[in-house]
Design an enzyme around this catalytic site. Sequence first.
Site, mmCIF file in Angstrom:
data_model
loop_
_atom_site.group_PDB
_atom_site.id
_atom_site.type_symbol
_atom_site.label_atom_id
_atom_site.label_comp_id
_atom_site.label_asym_id
_atom_site.label_seq_id
_atom_site.Cartn_x
_atom_site.Cartn_y
_atom_site.Cartn_z
ATOM 1 N N CYS A 113 1.219 -44.905 50.963
ATOM 2 C CA CYS A 113 2.014 -45.688 51.919
ATOM 3 C C CYS A 113 1.229 -46.842 52.533
ATOM 4 C CB CYS A 113 2.577 -44.789 53.015
ATOM 5 S SG CYS A 113 3.633 -43.497 52.358
ATOM 6 N N HIS A 248 4.908 -49.491 58.703
ATOM 7 C CA HIS A 248 5.373 -48.654 57.599
ATOM 8 C C HIS A 248 6.551 -47.827 58.111
ATOM 9 C CE1 HIS A 248 5.707 -45.822 54.462
ATOM 10 N NE2 HIS A 248 5.127 -44.829 55.106
ATOM 11 N N ASN A 278 11.803 -43.995 53.627
ATOM 12 C CA ASN A 278 10.379 -44.273 53.422
ATOM 13 C C ASN A 278 10.169 -44.707 51.967
ATOM 14 O OD1 ASN A 278 7.620 -44.164 53.021
ATOM 15 N ND2 ASN A 278 7.335 -42.217 54.094
#
Length: 321
Positions: A113, A248, A278
């Site tokens: 990520c 993020h 996500n």
Amino acid sequence: MSGSRLIGTGSALPRRIVTNAELAERVDTSDEWIVARTGIRQRHIAGDDETTSTLAIAAARAALADAGVDAASIGLIILATATPDNTFPATATKVQAALGCNGGVAFDVAAVCSGFLYALAAADSLLRTGMAKRALVIGAETFSRILDWEDRTTCVLFGDGAGAVVLEAPSDDGDTRGIIGTRLHADGDQHDLLYVDGGPSTTQTVGHVRMRGQEVFRHAVVNLSAVLREVLEDTGLRPEDLDWVVPHQANARILDATARKLGIAPEKVIVTVDRHANTSAASVPLALDVARKDGRIKAGDLVMLEAMGGGFTWGASLIRM
Ligand code: UT7
């Protein structure tokens, strides 16, 4: 002299949208639980004809068009992904071939990520050495392909997509735009909190995402607020100097808690987790592109990018747009 300049952004999402209600037909979950615990309402999921490279190529083309530059001027492509098309070669080389700018540098970055932050820092460093004049930095993922669709604690959280930026080498013409400060970190001791239980050298399979969500959540808020403070201290700025934070997009509650810890007004935080879920390395450049294209982020704005993911890895980068 400022760092490399961000001169264009682009993004791409798979055609198919999957709602929470659809997931509730597959696993024991509900729209209410997902919205309350994560802020996610839907995600895009790649179809059979969509892969990490097709999404990356579409996002890269959009970023080049936005910057108004030719693919031929791109001497460096760094693609952040945990879901490459193939174990090798790097998906970045597929993007290079599709764009027709062969001959330069192209490689992938694996920092999950935080991958886009790692890729951005690597591109900025290489541009400063004169390795290339322009770079494409891409975050692209098809996380749907490494999810355990029976595991309700992970399969509701992720989506597919890609985001890209065009970076230009810094020049000494007095222009103050560009990357002002970056900090990256990793802590390999936290491997077991977020990982994939497979891989070429261990199981010879692709594996599935495994996560101890609550513990990751706790680390995320602590690490992200600390790294934001570091970059602000490095650059002599205060949280109130920021025009925008592009985090993020893992969980709306992480975004809220991190902003609160630093005293950043919630309306300065770009949120796309409700629509995209996500998307791992794609989430920061995707959110950045959304907020530039809808007119919120403008030239001259001071923008903080930040992310944290498996490894653990985390980082933040401050940019004058
Ligand atoms: O991108 C990399 C970084 N990743 C992250 O930052 C993710 C960080 N973690 C999170 O976002 C949150 O921890 C989650 C969204 C993953 C989970 O939220 P939580 O508030 O920490 O819930 P929990 O794990 O403590 O679970 C609470 C309850 C449990 O039931 P019991 O044990 O209390 O009976 C879970 O089994 O919720 C249950 N649960 C679900 N219920 C309905 C877990 N997943 C689901 C689900 N639907 N999908």
